[in-house]
Design a protein around this motif. Structure first.
Motif, mmCIF file in Angstrom:
data_model
loop_
_atom_site.group_PDB
_atom_site.id
_atom_site.type_symbol
_atom_site.label_atom_id
_atom_site.label_comp_id
_atom_site.label_asym_id
_atom_site.label_seq_id
_atom_site.Cartn_x
_atom_site.Cartn_y
_atom_site.Cartn_z
ATOM 1 N N ASN A 38 93.644 94.670 -22.555
ATOM 2 C CA ASN A 38 94.679 93.980 -21.809
ATOM 3 C C ASN A 38 94.533 92.469 -21.948
ATOM 4 N N GLY A 39 95.668 91.811 -21.964
ATOM 5 C CA GLY A 39 95.634 90.362 -22.025
ATOM 6 C C GLY A 39 95.186 89.752 -20.706
ATOM 7 N N ILE A 40 94.922 88.494 -20.708
ATOM 8 C CA ILE A 40 94.489 87.777 -19.501
ATOM 9 C C ILE A 40 95.691 87.583 -18.580
ATOM 10 N N ASN A 41 95.494 87.822 -17.267
ATOM 11 C CA ASN A 41 96.568 87.609 -16.303
ATOM 12 C C ASN A 41 97.022 86.158 -16.321
ATOM 13 N N GLY A 42 98.338 86.000 -16.208
ATOM 14 C CA GLY A 42 98.871 84.647 -16.171
ATOM 15 C C GLY A 42 98.603 83.975 -14.831
ATOM 16 N N GLU A 43 98.831 82.700 -14.778
ATOM 17 C CA GLU A 43 98.625 81.944 -13.541
ATOM 18 C C GLU A 43 99.775 82.220 -12.576
ATOM 19 N N ASN A 44 99.481 82.122 -11.280
ATOM 20 C CA ASN A 44 100.530 82.262 -10.283
ATOM 21 C C ASN A 44 101.566 81.160 -10.453
ATOM 22 N N GLY A 45 102.818 81.509 -10.170
ATOM 23 C CA GLY A 45 103.880 80.528 -10.265
ATOM 24 C C GLY A 45 103.732 79.425 -9.234
ATOM 25 N N ALA A 46 104.430 78.334 -9.448
ATOM 26 C CA ALA A 46 104.371 77.202 -8.525
ATOM 27 C C ALA A 46 104.835 77.631 -7.141
ATOM 28 N N GLY A 47 104.058 77.302 -6.124
ATOM 29 C CA GLY A 47 104.401 77.615 -4.739
ATOM 30 C C GLY A 47 103.903 78.965 -4.261
ATOM 31 N N PHE A 48 103.394 79.815 -5.151
ATOM 32 C CA PHE A 48 102.956 81.159 -4.761
ATOM 33 C C PHE A 48 101.815 81.091 -3.746
ATOM 34 N N ASP A 49 100.789 80.318 -4.063
ATOM 35 C CA ASP A 49 99.619 80.245 -3.186
ATOM 36 C C ASP A 49 99.979 79.733 -1.798
ATOM 37 N N GLU A 50 100.931 78.798 -1.719
ATOM 38 C CA GLU A 50 101.339 78.247 -0.424
ATOM 39 C C GLU A 50 102.006 79.305 0.442
ATOM 40 N N LEU A 51 102.733 80.239 -0.195
ATOM 41 C CA LEU A 51 103.478 81.238 0.555
ATOM 42 C C LEU A 51 102.618 82.395 1.038
ATOM 43 N N VAL A 52 101.500 82.671 0.365
ATOM 44 C CA VAL A 52 100.693 83.835 0.731
ATOM 45 C C VAL A 52 99.394 83.471 1.458
ATOM 46 N N LYS A 53 99.130 82.197 1.647
ATOM 47 C CA LYS A 53 97.844 81.801 2.225
ATOM 48 C C LYS A 53 97.756 82.037 3.734
ATOM 49 N N TYR A 54 98.888 82.403 4.377
ATOM 50 C CA TYR A 54 98.883 82.592 5.826
ATOM 51 C C TYR A 54 98.762 84.059 6.239
ATOM 52 N N GLY A 55 98.313 84.917 5.340
ATOM 53 C CA GLY A 55 98.082 86.303 5.715
ATOM 54 C C GLY A 55 99.319 87.169 5.605
ATOM 55 N N SER A 56 99.159 88.446 5.949
ATOM 56 C CA SER A 56 100.230 89.412 5.695
ATOM 57 C C SER A 56 100.325 90.452 6.800
ATOM 58 N N ILE A 57 101.384 91.269 6.697
ATOM 59 C CA ILE A 57 101.611 92.399 7.597
ATOM 60 C C ILE A 57 101.816 93.639 6.740
ATOM 61 N N LYS A 58 101.040 94.676 7.003
ATOM 62 C CA LYS A 58 101.218 95.946 6.309
ATOM 63 C C LYS A 58 102.025 96.886 7.198
#
Length: 226
Positions: A38-58
């Motif tokens: 498998n190839g190397i995973n690409g980098e997250n798109g711009a703004g991705f980290d900012e949107l997911v850094k506050y946790g989640s709801i399952k």
């Protein structure tokens, strides 16, 4: 002279033999080669980290669609809203009010409306008799897609006063557990589960709702906007 005639005769003979040759049958295909790495995973798109850094709801929903197809769907809503005011808590007197939502996909597009919204009120936050007083919970534009190529969209609002009234007939077996709030990291955690009766949801069958909240929330320091 004879040598020339012999060469001509030899060439003509070879030509005749070659022209009468037919292609042989195609051989059987060889075995497939081993898949490459498998190839190397690409980098997250711009703004991705900012949107997911506050946790989640399952969220897990289980039930039967109106076409009698059973389902169990589990999704993680991990994208925080673009507007910080939809990811806040407010301290007022000895109470604390949580107001937050999470999207199933990137929220900066008008077509990405599938989200969960929570409002949770906790009384006497600093005291020994701290109590969970009220839970408001919305499921917005969540599609249940089945293998028979049909879907059913869930849009539902729940309003639950605590402690829970076990005499309610619209919601049964309500539980809110594992509640904790760290006022140093603003990390809010709790689990919930309940059953919605069939006459109170769009599937027309009993709907099991459960989930886990693990989010980081910003403090609203302007009471006028609380």
């Amino acid at each position: 002279m004879k040598k020339k005639y012999l060469k001509v005769i030899l060439i003509c003979t070879l030509g005749i033999l070659l022209s009468n040759c037919e292609d042989g049958e195609i051989g059987t295909a060889g075995e497939n080669g081993i898949n490459g790495t498998n190839g190397i995973n690409g980098e997250n798109g711009a703004g991705f980290d900012e949107l997911v850094k506050y946790g989640s709801i399952k969220l897990t929903l289980a039930g039967t669609k109106p076409d009698n197809v059973t389902f169990t769907e589990t999704s993680e809503f991990k994208y925080a809203p673009v507007f910080a005011n939809h990811n806040t808590f407010l301290k007022k007197n000895s109470n604390i009010y949580f107001n937050f939502s999470r999207f199933l996909s990137s929220p900066d597009d008008v077509f990405q409306g599938s989200k969960l919204y929570f409002f949770l009120e906790v009384k006497n936050m600093e005291g020994q008799d701290q109590t969970l007083d009220f839970l408001g919970f919305d499921i917005n534009e969540y599609a249940i897609i089945s293998n028979n190529l049909t879907f059913h969209e869930i849009n539902q609002t729940f309003k639950i006063s605590l402690p829970f009234d076990n005499n309610r007939t619209d919601i049964k077996n309500f539980n809110l557990t594992n509640y904790s709030f760290n006022d140093q990291t603003n990390n809010l955690i709790f689990s919930f589960s309940f059953i919605v009766s069939g006459d109170q949801n769009s599937t027309k069958n009993d709907l099991s709702v459960s989930g886990e909240v693990n989010v980081v929330i910003l403090e609203n320091i302007n009471p006028k906007r609380g």
